[in-house]
Design an enzyme around this catalytic site. Structure first.
Site, short mmCIF file in Angstrom:
data_model
loop_
_atom_site.label_atom_id
_atom_site.label_comp_id
_atom_site.label_asym_id
_atom_site.label_seq_id
_atom_site.Cartn_x
_atom_site.Cartn_y
_atom_site.Cartn_z
N ASP A 47 0.80 -1.38 0.00
CA ASP A 47 -0.02 0.00 -0.07
C ASP A 47 0.76 1.27 0.04
O ASP A 47 0.56 2.20 -0.66
CB ASP A 47 -0.83 0.07 1.18
CG ASP A 47 -1.99 -1.14 1.19
OD1 ASP A 47 -2.28 -1.41 0.20
OD2 ASP A 47 -2.69 -1.23 2.00
N PHE A 48 2.08 1.06 0.65
CA PHE A 48 2.81 2.49 0.81
C PHE A 48 3.46 2.74 -0.45
O PHE A 48 3.57 3.76 -0.95
CB PHE A 48 3.89 2.24 1.91
CG PHE A 48 4.79 3.26 1.95
CD1 PHE A 48 4.77 4.44 2.61
CD2 PHE A 48 6.17 3.29 1.23
CE1 PHE A 48 5.54 5.56 2.68
CE2 PHE A 48 6.89 4.41 1.22
CZ PHE A 48 6.46 5.71 1.81
N ASP A 49 3.90 1.46 -1.48
CA ASP A 49 4.70 1.55 -2.80
C ASP A 49 3.42 2.26 -3.55
O ASP A 49 4.12 3.10 -4.44
CB ASP A 49 5.07 0.25 -3.09
CG ASP A 49 6.32 -0.07 -2.18
OD1 ASP A 49 6.96 0.65 -1.57
OD2 ASP A 49 6.46 -1.40 -2.31
N GLU A 120 23.53 8.57 27.17
CA GLU A 120 23.01 7.99 26.02
C GLU A 120 24.37 7.42 25.10
O GLU A 120 25.45 7.36 25.38
CB GLU A 120 22.65 9.02 25.04
CG GLU A 120 23.54 10.27 25.05
CD GLU A 120 22.68 11.71 24.64
OE1 GLU A 120 22.94 12.10 23.41
OE2 GLU A 120 22.27 12.33 25.53
N LYS A 122 26.74 6.45 22.36
CA LYS A 122 27.71 6.96 21.31
C LYS A 122 27.57 6.10 19.98
O LYS A 122 28.24 5.19 19.94
CB LYS A 122 28.98 7.11 21.89
CG LYS A 122 30.03 8.08 20.96
CD LYS A 122 31.32 8.33 21.70
CE LYS A 122 32.21 9.04 20.75
NZ LYS A 122 32.68 8.40 19.40
N ASP A 124 28.39 4.92 16.55
CA ASP A 124 29.65 4.48 15.74
C ASP A 124 29.36 4.73 14.21
O ASP A 124 28.97 3.69 13.66
CB ASP A 124 30.31 3.33 16.10
CG ASP A 124 31.79 3.29 15.44
OD1 ASP A 124 32.54 4.27 15.21
OD2 ASP A 124 32.48 2.13 15.28
N TYR A 225 21.03 13.99 18.17
CA TYR A 225 21.22 14.16 19.86
C TYR A 225 21.39 15.35 20.38
O TYR A 225 21.48 15.32 21.54
CB TYR A 225 22.46 13.09 20.07
CG TYR A 225 23.80 13.49 19.17
CD1 TYR A 225 24.61 14.66 19.53
CD2 TYR A 225 24.17 12.75 18.13
CE1 TYR A 225 25.71 14.98 18.84
CE2 TYR A 225 25.17 12.98 17.31
CZ TYR A 225 26.07 14.15 17.83
OH TYR A 225 27.16 14.51 17.30
N LYS A 313 34.47 5.70 26.54
CA LYS A 313 34.71 4.58 25.38
C LYS A 313 34.76 3.19 25.95
O LYS A 313 35.48 2.84 27.09
CB LYS A 313 36.09 4.74 24.68
CG LYS A 313 36.31 6.06 23.70
CD LYS A 313 35.42 5.78 22.66
CE LYS A 313 35.57 6.87 21.45
NZ LYS A 313 36.76 6.51 20.47
N CYS A 403 49.65 -0.21 -6.45
CA CYS A 403 49.39 -1.30 -5.41
C CYS A 403 50.60 -1.67 -4.92
O CYS A 403 51.74 -1.87 -5.51
CB CYS A 403 48.73 -2.27 -6.12
SG CYS A 403 48.64 -3.96 -5.40
N CYS A 406 51.58 -5.16 -6.64
CA CYS A 406 51.88 -5.68 -8.17
C CYS A 406 52.14 -4.44 -8.52
O CYS A 406 52.38 -4.47 -10.14
CB CYS A 406 50.63 -6.38 -8.53
SG CYS A 406 49.18 -5.55 -8.72
N CYS A 421 43.04 -2.02 -5.75
CA CYS A 421 43.66 -2.73 -7.05
C CYS A 421 43.02 -3.41 -8.20
O CYS A 421 42.27 -4.39 -7.71
CB CYS A 421 44.95 -3.64 -6.38
SG CYS A 421 45.86 -4.76 -7.68
N CYS A 426 47.10 -9.99 -9.22
CA CYS A 426 47.82 -9.31 -8.21
C CYS A 426 48.03 -10.46 -7.00
O CYS A 426 47.03 -11.14 -6.52
CB CYS A 426 46.98 -8.28 -7.38
SG CYS A 426 47.79 -7.77 -5.75
#
Length: 681
Positions: A47-49, A120, A122, A124, A225, A313, A403, A406, A421, A426
């Site tokens: 329905d959304f589509d 809260e 953090k 990444d 945030y 951390k 590289c 090689c 590369c 290689c």
């Protein structure tokens, strides 16, 4: 019966079209908010589509009526765009890091021991600043130097849970983090042959795509945030009020945020640590901020960081060391990863001499060079990484354009920050491809670890995975090599011979072809494409190649890779050699029971279950007793097993009139067929 009014775009007046565009835009924004922010969809994907395509058709027919904040902008554009520089309207500062409880609690006690703090996650991901004027998204800008960033607005518009228009005509500048959930990353990476290192790198690369249409294909999300409201005279008194306001403005904010006094900080930190392993998104710690805005103002800022906040951390064990050199690793896909050779340091129980630097963007962000004193941590207790620079080296290091293995000129693939590369011969690419083939989750060849494979390659025993199956002819010579005695050679040759019994389900993804990992292999087999002969036949038929798009979970990039892979003479020669070596080139028939109560049925599963963990155990039962498992709900699906947390699959099943079973009903069904789900026979 009255004739239904024809409301196709061609029959509408401009006024009628405007009314319909406005109505659809409001409805679509509402459902996007429910789905991407609240995780509470109220209508089916179908329905959304339909609603979304209807709005696209109207905007195409009446381009002058298209809203600058139209929800259709999430599909992006395929036009190349170079990023303009943007002067930030507020300083985009970083946080001072703390690495253990004692360090954080010491800061809390010195700052305001009885004060209220927010704690809260953090996230990444990739830092971004959003600028709204009068309720409309005007700019999405990378952090950059903190003063100037790249304007990536067109790409940011494609992120589904970022509102393009706010429910209030408000001016607001806010900080956020673009990220991917682990599930979304794994699925996208599987379709991309595992060429991405982690969700953070992929998120950062995705917002820097030249074509926003490519960004739109990436499953990006955002958490916001913090925010500044330059036009609001009455200032917010607390950070909690700011987050509440962001939520009302339909911005997604990090879950689990709590507000605690300094005396409860230690317990709160431990509570968050317990939750970390069950999170569905990447985090590398916590952010702790004073809640009271007036106290923040009194404490102020350094030139780089606010004095009223700290990052905690999780990778608490960090050691300082010095970079003595920067070298490179070349992976099987050709990706070149710079790594710092450091003065040896003991970290998490091991001696570390190398630490990853990820890519040139990461090196530039840190400002790191040879001779730098850095802090190193083990990410996830596995991969050592350079996290911070204490003292910069003489110059910021630049990766050469050749590289290291090689000497082929490197390339940068569209939308990726890494260098690659392009040479399939290689040496490092080939060696890592063989290592990948022999891994436990691939062909699982006993006795062949990284060192053994590198030796065999460097001493011309093998130059491809197909050469492994000729190694028995060099047995006597190999036993003369140091470290390859009779017993170890017997184990290696036995492991190679045993690999011939591995199902085609493992053979195909182990070859390491782009876009053809385990998930795509299972999708192909599910839909009757269960042999190499069938795959090669499809690759020669344009109509059959295009029909692969009808398989849920397979997109245009996979189809293109499919076509390119199986028209490559090098790959075809490799497949032919593996076939002649005796590897299985057709999927084994699934072992089934004598009784077949689920014969003729196609089952899909969604949600979570108490008695079936992982939930594929339920699907394995259905297959064992004659049924067929499918990964998506379609008109050909006959049954859906739905547990708590079921989402769009359940909506679609109800819409299509498919039989839906919850866990208790499924257990009763098994009981009626005299099936013991704990001990199927």
């Amino acid at each position: 019966m009255p004739k239904k009014k024809d409301d196709s775009p061609k029959t509408l007046s401009e006024k009628e079209a405007k009314q319909l565009i406005d109505k659809l835009s409001v409805e679509i924004r509402h459902h996007q908010y429910l789905y991407y922010v609240k995780n509470e969809p109220k209508i089916s994907d179908f329905d959304f589509d339909q609603m979304f395509r209807r709005l696209q058709d109207l905007e195409e027919a009446f381009p002058d009526l298209k809203d600058p904040a139209s929800p259709t902008l999430v599909v992006g554009s395929d036009l190349d765009k170079d990023f303009e520089k943007f002067q930030h309207k507020l300083p985009v500062l970083s946080l001072i890091n703390t690495y253990n409880d004692e360090e954080l609690l010491d800061w809390v006690n010195k700052t305001d021991p009885e004060g209220l703090y927010s704690v809260e996650w953090k996230i990444d991901g990739a830092s971004i600043v959003l600028y709204y004027e009068n309720g409309m998204l005007q700019n999405g800008v990378t952090r950059g130097s903190g003063g100037i960033g790249d304007d990536v607005t067109d790409n940011i518009r494609t992120i589904r849970n970022i509102p393009l228009r706010l429910p209030e005509p408000i001016t607001i500048y806010l900080r956020g983090e673009v990220f991917m959930t682990f599930k979304d990353f794994e699925e996208f990476n599987e379709l991309s042959s595992g060429k991405y290192a982690n969700p953070r790198n992929l998120s950062a690369g995705s917002i820097k795509q030249k074509n926003s249409a490519d960004t739109a294909k990436r499953p990006l999300r955002i958490f916001t945030y913090d925010a500044t409201f330059p036009d609001i005279a009455k200032k917010f008194r607390t950070h909690q009020e700011i987050l509440t306001k962001l939520d009302k403005l339909t911005f997604p904010v990090p879950p689990d945020t709590v507000f605690v006094t300094g005396s409860k900080m230690a317990k709160t930190i431990q509570d968050f640590k317990k939750k970390k392993e069950k999170l569905g998104f990447p985090t590398d710690g916590l952010v702790v901020k004073l809640n009271d805005v007036s106290k923040r103002d009194a404490l102020g800022y350094t030139s780089h960081s606010p004095r009223w906040a700290r990052a905690y951390k999780f990778d608490a064990v960090m050691k300082e060391s010095k970079i003595v050199d920067i070298t490179y690793a070349v992976g099987r896909t050709g990706k070149i990863t710079p790594r710092a050779e450091i003065e040896p340091v003991s970290l998490a129980g091991t001696t570390v001499t190398f630490a990853t630097l990820h890519n040139q963007d990461y090196i530039d962000e840190l400002g790191v060079g040879i001779g730098a004193v850095v802090r190193v941590a083990k990410r996830g207790e596995i991969i050592p990484a350079v996290e911070e620079v204490v003292t910069p080296g003489k110059d910021v290091f630049k990766i050469p354009d050749r590289c290291p293995s090689c000497k082929t000129k490197t390339i940068k693939k569209e939308g990726l920050v890494d260098l690659f590369c392009p040479n399939p011969d290689c040496p490092d690419r080939v060696k890592n491809g063989i290592i990948f083939y022999c891994q436990r989750k691939q062909m699982d060849i006993e006795g062949l670890g990284d060192k053994q494979i590198e030796f065999l390659y460097d001493h011309d025993y093998i130059k491809s995975v197909a050469d492994l199956y000729d190694l028995k002819d060099k047995k006597e010579k190999l036993m003369e090599e140091e470290g390859f005695g009779e017993k170890s050679v017997a184990i290696i040759l036995g492991g190679i011979e045993q690999s011939k019994q591995k199902d085609f389900r493992f053979v195909l993804p182990s070859i390491g072809l782009p876009e053809l990992g385990h998930k795509v292999t299972e999708l192909l087999i599910e839909h009757g494409i269960d042999s190499m002969d069938e795959i090669l036949a499809i690759s020669k038929d344009k109509n059959r190649i295009d029909s692969l798009l009808e398989i849920p979970g397979i997109g245009p990039s996979t189809v293109l890779a499919f076509q390119e892979n199986f028209s490559d003479k090098r790959i075809l020669k490799l497949i032919d050699r593996l076939k002649k070596a005796g590897l299985k080139m057709k999927a084994d028939p699934v072992k089934v029971a004598d009784q077949q109560p689920f014969a003729g049925q196609s089952w899909c599963v969604t949600g979570s279950f108490e008695n079936f963990q992982p939930r594929d155990k339920a699907m394995d039962l259905i297959v064992y007793y004659g049924g067929r498992k499918v990964s998506a709900v379609s008109s050909k699906t006959t049954h859906l097993l739905a547990g708590p947390g079921a989402g769009s699959k359940l909506e679609k099943a109800n819409e299509l009139g498919i039989a839906v079973y919850d866990e208790n009903q499924f257990l009763e069904l098994l009981k009626s067929h005299k099936i013991d789900f704990k001990n199927p026979k």
